[in-house]
Design an enzyme around this catalytic site. Structure first.
Site, PDB file in Angstrom:
ATOM      1  N   TYR A  38      -3.200   5.310   8.674  1.00 12.00           N
ATOM      2  CA  TYR A  38      -2.626   3.980   8.452  1.00 12.00           C
ATOM      3  C   TYR A  38      -1.464   3.831   9.426  1.00 12.00           C
ATOM      4  O   TYR A  38      -0.301   3.970   9.073  1.00 12.00           O
ATOM      5  CB  TYR A  38      -2.166   3.857   7.004  1.00 12.00           C
ATOM      6  CG  TYR A  38      -1.940   2.444   6.513  1.00 12.00           C
ATOM      7  CD1 TYR A  38      -3.001   1.590   6.261  1.00 12.00           C
ATOM      8  CD2 TYR A  38      -0.649   1.963   6.278  1.00 12.00           C
ATOM      9  CE1 TYR A  38      -2.794   0.305   5.781  1.00 12.00           C
ATOM     10  CE2 TYR A  38      -0.433   0.682   5.795  1.00 12.00           C
ATOM     11  CZ  TYR A  38      -1.513  -0.141   5.550  1.00 12.00           C
ATOM     12  OH  TYR A  38      -1.300  -1.415   5.074  1.00 12.00           O
ATOM     13  N   TYR A  88       0.847  -1.191   0.000  1.00 11.21           N
ATOM     14  CA  TYR A  88       0.000   0.000   0.000  1.00 11.21           C
ATOM     15  C   TYR A  88       0.882   1.241   0.000  1.00 11.21           C
ATOM     16  O   TYR A  88       1.944   1.261   0.635  1.00 11.21           O
ATOM     17  CB  TYR A  88      -0.919  -0.019   1.234  1.00 11.21           C
ATOM     18  CG  TYR A  88      -1.932   1.097   1.279  1.00 11.21           C
ATOM     19  CD1 TYR A  88      -2.696   1.408   0.162  1.00 11.21           C
ATOM     20  CD2 TYR A  88      -2.123   1.832   2.445  1.00 11.21           C
ATOM     21  CE1 TYR A  88      -3.628   2.443   0.198  1.00 11.21           C
ATOM     22  CE2 TYR A  88      -3.051   2.861   2.500  1.00 11.21           C
ATOM     23  CZ  TYR A  88      -3.801   3.162   1.368  1.00 11.21           C
ATOM     24  OH  TYR A  88      -4.716   4.183   1.414  1.00 11.21           O
TER      25      TYR A  88
HETATM   26  P1  NAI Z   1      -8.420  -9.441   3.853  1.00  9.06           P
HETATM   27  O1  NAI Z   1      -9.071  -9.319   5.175  1.00  9.06           O
HETATM   28  O2  NAI Z   1      -9.181 -10.099   2.749  1.00  9.06           O
HETATM   29  O3  NAI Z   1      -7.034 -10.203   3.928  1.00  9.06           O
HETATM   30  C1  NAI Z   1      -6.166 -10.195   5.019  1.00  9.06           C
HETATM   31  C2  NAI Z   1      -6.013 -11.642   5.444  1.00  9.06           C
HETATM   32  O4  NAI Z   1      -4.911 -11.795   6.320  1.00  9.06           O
HETATM   33  C3  NAI Z   1      -7.240 -12.166   6.190  1.00  9.06           C
HETATM   34  O5  NAI Z   1      -7.732 -13.314   5.515  1.00  9.06           O
HETATM   35  C4  NAI Z   1      -6.682 -12.549   7.558  1.00  9.06           C
HETATM   36  O6  NAI Z   1      -7.315 -13.686   8.080  1.00  9.06           O
HETATM   37  C5  NAI Z   1      -5.226 -12.840   7.195  1.00  9.06           C
HETATM   38  N1  NAI Z   1      -4.276 -12.834   8.306  1.00  9.06           N
HETATM   39  C6  NAI Z   1      -4.093 -11.885   9.266  1.00  9.06           C
HETATM   40  N2  NAI Z   1      -3.105 -12.259  10.101  1.00  9.06           N
HETATM   41  C7  NAI Z   1      -2.637 -13.458   9.651  1.00  9.06           C
HETATM   42  C8  NAI Z   1      -1.637 -14.366  10.105  1.00  9.06           C
HETATM   43  N3  NAI Z   1      -0.884 -14.110  11.177  1.00  9.06           N
HETATM   44  N4  NAI Z   1      -1.434 -15.513   9.408  1.00  9.06           N
HETATM   45  C9  NAI Z   1      -2.181 -15.799   8.317  1.00  9.06           C
HETATM   46  N5  NAI Z   1      -3.145 -14.983   7.842  1.00  9.06           N
HETATM   47  C10 NAI Z   1      -3.370 -13.831   8.511  1.00  9.06           C
HETATM   48  O7  NAI Z   1      -7.996  -7.954   3.449  1.00  9.06           O
HETATM   49  P2  NAI Z   1      -7.234  -7.330   2.207  1.00  9.06           P
HETATM   50  O8  NAI Z   1      -7.430  -5.868   2.367  1.00  9.06           O
HETATM   51  O9  NAI Z   1      -7.642  -7.958   0.946  1.00  9.06           O
HETATM   52  O10 NAI Z   1      -5.706  -7.645   2.500  1.00  9.06           O
HETATM   53  C11 NAI Z   1      -4.859  -8.407   1.673  1.00  9.06           C
HETATM   54  C12 NAI Z   1      -3.553  -7.655   1.423  1.00  9.06           C
HETATM   55  O11 NAI Z   1      -3.847  -6.503   0.630  1.00  9.06           O
HETATM   56  C13 NAI Z   1      -2.878  -7.150   2.681  1.00  9.06           C
HETATM   57  O12 NAI Z   1      -1.488  -7.282   2.563  1.00  9.06           O
HETATM   58  C14 NAI Z   1      -3.252  -5.669   2.685  1.00  9.06           C
HETATM   59  O13 NAI Z   1      -2.351  -4.881   3.420  1.00  9.06           O
HETATM   60  C15 NAI Z   1      -3.171  -5.400   1.204  1.00  9.06           C
HETATM   61  N6  NAI Z   1      -3.798  -4.136   0.758  1.00  9.06           N
HETATM   62  C16 NAI Z   1      -5.110  -3.868   1.039  1.00  9.06           C
HETATM   63  C17 NAI Z   1      -5.684  -2.668   0.634  1.00  9.06           C
HETATM   64  C18 NAI Z   1      -7.135  -2.363   0.940  1.00  9.06           C
HETATM   65  O14 NAI Z   1      -7.556  -1.220   0.795  1.00  9.06           O
HETATM   66  N7  NAI Z   1      -7.924  -3.342   1.336  1.00  9.06           N
HETATM   67  C19 NAI Z   1      -4.903  -1.640  -0.108  1.00  9.06           C
HETATM   68  C20 NAI Z   1      -3.544  -2.050  -0.390  1.00  9.06           C
HETATM   69  C21 NAI Z   1      -3.012  -3.243   0.046  1.00  9.06           C
END
Ligand code: NAI
Length: 286
Positions: free
Chosen positions: A182, A172
């Protein structure tokens, strides 16, 4: 034979991990996912009960198959690293082999090799706190779950990755520009992830012929993002100020991921690729 992908960080059908799984499945890959242990039961039962069927639909009308769901907690590398209270925790005691090393071993036992590794996970317990109010513990936890987790995953999965394979993570823009809200060291964690992408691209490229890239994605109302609390504001800001004034869909990130891990991208490694309607290119909001 089709490619096989392991996608770490899928626990519902709203996030980037799910969208990446779908784009890879549509391109013919076999899908394995790693699901955070505390979210495992609900994810598996929702899958079984058909709750995700509508969003499993691929462009050709078929439904995405997830060949296997692995429990995973990417803050623990080996069983020896797991503290007693976590071992005893009901949600964790209910499944086994969820450290990074054990998950890689299980995938090796079940399938032998993979071609694609996706890291789509992050966690920062103090994300709602400004950096100046973040504790050492919270900062290190953010780095552990959001940055080192990728180093560890790649380290443990590389031995079972076929040469010519590829890996991606999600980052991000808060890593390089000020995004108030953030917090908790999450901006620092993303900066580390992007820097590591370059070093890992060098090491994995030289030693194993594996490419390593990261997608800097625009805002998406995922479960993780809603926990931060400012996601609607970020989505509105992007819509108002980005060169492309449209909503960003998770599929657009999924499709870029599918491109980056396929042979069409065979000379791209160590890159931060923006999939954000161009917002990163703006100097001021207008
Ligand atoms: P999401 O909630 O779908 O995905 C995050 C996942 O990480 C969840 O499934 C959660 O269970 C898992 N998780 C957390 N701690 C964990 C651990 N210790 N071991 C294994 N799994 C773990 O949310 P999102 O937003 O799709 O996130 C996916 C990636 O995208 C992340 O790296 C996030 O930082 C990145 N991202 C998200 C943005 C947004 O606006 N949603 C923007 C830019 C990047």
């Amino acid at each position: 034979r089709g490619k096989r992908a392991f996608i770490a960080g899928v626990a519902d059908d709203n996030g980037y991990g799910w969208a990446i799984a779908k784009s890879l499945a549509a391109a013919g890959a076999e899908i394995l996912v790693g699901t955070w242990v505390p979210a495992l039961n609900i994810f598996e039962s929702s899958l079984r009960r058909g709750k995700f069927d509508a969003s499993r639909k691929l462009p050709d009308g078929s439904l995405m198959e997830i060949t296997k769901v692995y429990p995973l907690d990417a803050v623990y590398d080996t069983l020896e690293d797991v503290p007693e209270d976590v071992k005893a925790n009901k949600r964790y005691a209910g499944s086994s082999k969820w450290t990074v090393q054990e998950a890689a071993e299980s995938v090796k036992q079940d399938f032998g090799t993979i071609d694609i590794l996706v890291h789509s996970l992050a966690n920062g317990p103090e994300v709602t706190k400004p950096l100046l109010e973040t504790s050492r513990k919270g900062y290190l936890a953010a780095i552990s779950a959001s940055s080192y987790s990728y180093v560890s995953l790649l380290k443990h999965f590389i031995p079972i990755m076929n040469p010519g394979g590829a890996s991606i993570s999600l980052t991000y823009i808060a890593s390089e520009r000020i995004i108030p809200g953030y917090g908790g060291g999450m901006s620092s964690a993303k900066a580390a992830l992007e820097s590591d992408t370059r070093v890992l691209a060098f090491e994995a490229g030289r030693r194993h012929k594996i490419r390593v890239n990261t997608i800097s994605a625009g805002p998406l109302g995922s479960r993780a993002a809603k926990a931060i609390g400012f996601i609607d504001k970020m989505i509105d800001y992007s819509f108002a100020n980005a060169p492309l004034q449209k909503e960003l869909s998770a599929d657009e990130v999924g499709n870029t991921a599918a491109f980056l891990v396929c042979p069409l991208a065979s000379a791209i490694t160590g890159a931060v690729v923006y999939v954000d309607n161009g917002l990163n290119a703006m100097g001021v909001g207008i």
